[in-house]
Enzyme design. Sequence first.
Site, PDB file in Angstrom:
ATOM      1  N   ASP A  61       0.824  -1.215   0.000  1.00  0.00           N
ATOM      2  CA  ASP A  61       0.000   0.000   0.000  1.00  0.00           C
ATOM      3  C   ASP A  61       0.856   1.262   0.000  1.00  0.00           C
ATOM      4  O   ASP A  61       0.642   2.183   0.810  1.00  0.00           O
ATOM      5  CB  ASP A  61      -0.936   0.018   1.216  1.00  0.00           C
ATOM      6  CG  ASP A  61      -1.622  -1.315   1.453  1.00  0.00           C
ATOM      7  OD1 ASP A  61      -2.001  -1.961   0.461  1.00  0.00           O
ATOM      8  OD2 ASP A  61      -1.763  -1.711   2.618  1.00  0.00           O
ATOM      9  N   ASN A 201     -17.850  -6.230  -0.527  1.00  0.00           N
ATOM     10  CA  ASN A 201     -16.981  -5.974   0.616  1.00  0.00           C
ATOM     11  C   ASN A 201     -16.666  -4.502   0.767  1.00  0.00           C
ATOM     12  O   ASN A 201     -16.603  -3.969   1.879  1.00  0.00           O
ATOM     13  CB  ASN A 201     -15.692  -6.779   0.487  1.00  0.00           C
ATOM     14  CG  ASN A 201     -15.951  -8.272   0.538  1.00  0.00           C
ATOM     15  OD1 ASN A 201     -16.074  -8.919  -0.501  1.00  0.00           O
ATOM     16  ND2 ASN A 201     -16.071  -8.817   1.732  1.00  0.00           N
ATOM     17  N   GLU A 238     -11.139  -0.621  -3.777  1.00  0.00           N
ATOM     18  CA  GLU A 238     -10.442  -0.005  -2.653  1.00  0.00           C
ATOM     19  C   GLU A 238      -9.179   0.688  -3.162  1.00  0.00           C
ATOM     20  O   GLU A 238      -8.878   0.689  -4.347  1.00  0.00           O
ATOM     21  CB  GLU A 238     -10.075  -1.067  -1.603  1.00  0.00           C
ATOM     22  CG  GLU A 238      -9.069  -2.093  -2.096  1.00  0.00           C
ATOM     23  CD  GLU A 238      -8.707  -3.143  -1.049  1.00  0.00           C
ATOM     24  OE1 GLU A 238      -9.422  -3.237  -0.024  1.00  0.00           O
ATOM     25  OE2 GLU A 238      -7.711  -3.869  -1.245  1.00  0.00           O
ATOM     26  N   HIS A 300      -2.929  -1.307  -5.158  1.00  0.00           N
ATOM     27  CA  HIS A 300      -2.909  -0.234  -4.148  1.00  0.00           C
ATOM     28  C   HIS A 300      -1.818   0.784  -4.475  1.00  0.00           C
ATOM     29  O   HIS A 300      -0.831   0.939  -3.768  1.00  0.00           O
ATOM     30  CB  HIS A 300      -2.722  -0.761  -2.743  1.00  0.00           C
ATOM     31  CG  HIS A 300      -3.247   0.214  -1.726  1.00  0.00           C
ATOM     32  ND1 HIS A 300      -4.209  -0.105  -0.803  1.00  0.00           N
ATOM     33  CD2 HIS A 300      -2.950   1.525  -1.521  1.00  0.00           C
ATOM     34  CE1 HIS A 300      -4.487   0.955  -0.066  1.00  0.00           C
ATOM     35  NE2 HIS A 300      -3.741   1.968  -0.486  1.00  0.00           N
ATOM     36  N   ARG A 334       4.709  -8.270  -0.216  1.00  0.00           N
ATOM     37  CA  ARG A 334       4.251  -7.292  -1.197  1.00  0.00           C
ATOM     38  C   ARG A 334       5.252  -6.139  -1.167  1.00  0.00           C
ATOM     39  O   ARG A 334       5.329  -5.405  -0.193  1.00  0.00           O
ATOM     40  CB  ARG A 334       2.833  -6.821  -0.859  1.00  0.00           C
ATOM     41  CG  ARG A 334       1.782  -7.912  -1.022  1.00  0.00           C
ATOM     42  CD  ARG A 334       0.382  -7.404  -0.728  1.00  0.00           C
ATOM     43  NE  ARG A 334       0.192  -7.112   0.688  1.00  0.00           N
ATOM     44  CZ  ARG A 334      -0.922  -6.599   1.199  1.00  0.00           C
ATOM     45  NH1 ARG A 334      -1.930  -6.287   0.387  1.00  0.00           N
ATOM     46  NH2 ARG A 334      -1.037  -6.385   2.495  1.00  0.00           N
TER      47      ARG A 334
END
Length: 364
Positions: A61, A201, A238, A300, A334
């Site tokens: 992120d 979600n 998101e 992200h 990640r």
Amino acid sequence: MPALNGDPTMVSLQWYSDATRHLRRLNYQIYAHALDGTAVKNAEASFALEPLGYLISQRADPHIKRHTDGYYYFTASVPTYDRIEIRRATTIRGLASATPKVVWTKHATGPMAAHIWAPELHFIDGKWYIYFAAGSSTNIWAIRMVALENSSANPMDGTWIERGQIVTDSDTFALDATTFEHDGKRYLVWAQEDPSVVGDNSSLFIAAMVNPWTLARPNVRIARPEHAWETAGFAVNEGAAVLERNGRVFISYSASATDDRYCLGLLTASATDDLLSASSWTKNENPVFVSANGLYGPGHNSFTTSADGSIDVLVYHARNYEKITGDPLYDPNRHTRVQRLEWNADGTPNFGVPLLNGANTIGE
């Protein structure tokens, strides 16, 4: 020679391509593997070169902001989800070796005590703000958005004040706040579970802001997961990131589960339209950035530019392998990656594909 990113465990290899005669540069991790017992006895080994090419390891992120002080500031989720760090450098590449400073740590109990996710650093009206998401010690999935404030000129100094939860129209799962200013008005875009839609979600919402931690009404849903590539594993929109160019406002976002199916979608609105009207936003029918070249689950993202502003830079995370054991949310690998963002002839962003050594496309 030492690695270009300053990592002491890595080296750089340089060579000329026979076809182009241009110098190419790649970072590699070197592993020594014994061929057999004789080779070990003779202190010989083969060396396998495994390309990595990320900017910062184990930081999901990622958010990079270039400030007017000449520094790039970096924030991201740490694998333990327990703190917020900031690092800074005068170049994007310099962030790789910059020393991170912990500026906030999760609470021991109560709200803001678990799942500290996706911090973003923004400078608003002379002060610094960090937006992040957090769960509670009594319910780690009761994720809500939180704002911190710091009046110091350098966000790595001074005191961070908790401005508390960013209150939305619905008290449901909410995360990934980002903010931008357009035509003199400040907006917040975030992801939230919409109680009116069964099975989703998280959807994307936008609202104007009264101040950096308070939303005006209404909260407007501008996108929900509807395509197959947005609902793989989980129905998710998101991780919004805003980019204004060529008379349009673009919002990239992440979709699906956080494994190899994670990808980027894109929303577009005219810069002259009412950004608080859902009808102003058009969603691309297909994802704009997906797994490729041995990189999995790219998503992200955030956007920044080269120091002179001539190059737009895509910042994102991805893994170097496809198969994950257990919940992908708790797989730490990640890694933060960067690469040049190109533009189509019609003025829309061209994300291309994840590049194994994308950092080489953004200059120094």
